[in-house]
Design an enzyme around this catalytic site. Sequence first.
Site, PDB file in Angstrom:
ATOM      1  N   TYR A 110     -10.458  56.284   6.222  1.00 59.78           N
ATOM      2  CA  TYR A 110     -11.791  56.537   7.275  1.00 59.78           C
ATOM      3  C   TYR A 110     -13.385  56.449   6.206  1.00 59.78           C
ATOM      4  CZ  TYR A 110      -9.515  54.675  10.574  1.00 59.78           C
ATOM      5  OH  TYR A 110      -8.593  53.527  11.795  1.00 59.78           O
ATOM      6  N   ASN A 133     -15.225  45.462  13.954  1.00 52.04           N
ATOM      7  CA  ASN A 133     -15.271  44.257  12.993  1.00 52.04           C
ATOM      8  C   ASN A 133     -14.692  42.656  13.799  1.00 52.04           C
ATOM      9  OD1 ASN A 133     -15.141  42.002  10.452  1.00 52.04           O
ATOM     10  ND2 ASN A 133     -13.069  43.685  10.333  1.00 52.04           N
ATOM     11  N   CYS A 141      -9.697  45.064   8.161  1.00 50.46           N
ATOM     12  CA  CYS A 141      -9.656  46.519   8.486  1.00 50.46           C
ATOM     13  C   CYS A 141      -8.446  46.980   8.784  1.00 50.46           C
ATOM     14  CB  CYS A 141     -10.873  46.674   9.839  1.00 50.46           C
ATOM     15  SG  CYS A 141     -10.202  45.215  10.587  1.00 50.46           S
ATOM     16  N   HIS A 142      -7.557  46.354   8.792  1.00 51.80           N
ATOM     17  CA  HIS A 142      -5.914  47.134   9.073  1.00 51.80           C
ATOM     18  C   HIS A 142      -5.899  47.846   7.813  1.00 51.80           C
ATOM     19  CE1 HIS A 142      -5.985  43.048   6.769  1.00 51.80           C
ATOM     20  NE2 HIS A 142      -4.601  43.734   6.171  1.00 51.80           N
ATOM     21  N   GLU A 168       1.558  42.758   3.116  1.00 54.07           N
ATOM     22  CA  GLU A 168       0.724  43.482   1.830  1.00 54.07           C
ATOM     23  C   GLU A 168       1.456  43.998   0.765  1.00 54.07           C
ATOM     24  OE1 GLU A 168      -2.820  44.115   2.609  1.00 54.07           O
ATOM     25  OE2 GLU A 168      -4.005  42.193   3.470  1.00 54.07           O
TER      26      GLU A 168
END
Length: 176
Positions: A110, A133, A141-142, A168
Amino acid sequence: MKSFDWTVIGTDLGPLLLAATENGLVSVAFHADQATQGKALRELSSRLGAEPVADATGLLVEPVRQLEAYFSGESHDFTLSLDWSLSGGFNRVVLRELATGVPYGTVVAYGDLAARVGQPGAAQAVGAAMGSNPLPVVVPCHRVVESGGRLGGFSGGLETKRKLLALEGVLPEPLF
């Protein structure tokens, strides 16, 4: 009155509600069961000043295709037109940086994201931007975590965040 297209697609995360205007994809909502769909469509209708129409114009063909490719592991990038009208100011700046500057399979803290947009020390404000979001998954945002590597929060729930990061390759697959 203006309108926007919407549809629901099935994913390993559960149903996602997608909405698009003539300007692009405007919203992605997690856990889109019947109750969530109704609430999300009412809120979108109010915020956009437009009526929801079930994918009448084909605006969602490409977003559906790209999201299905992402969830199947065939694609790592989104090349969609996005309608940013549900986000503004600092939040929009942060979300645009996230969309273009944090690639698939990586994470950012962040505070680091705050520094990237010229606001060092605004980690909490970045967290608020993530929570607002309107385009999760597509605007990833993950991929934003706490500076110590902990997951932090997520509007779709921490289990959803874990699954996306596992998809991912950032985290191991959940055991169950």
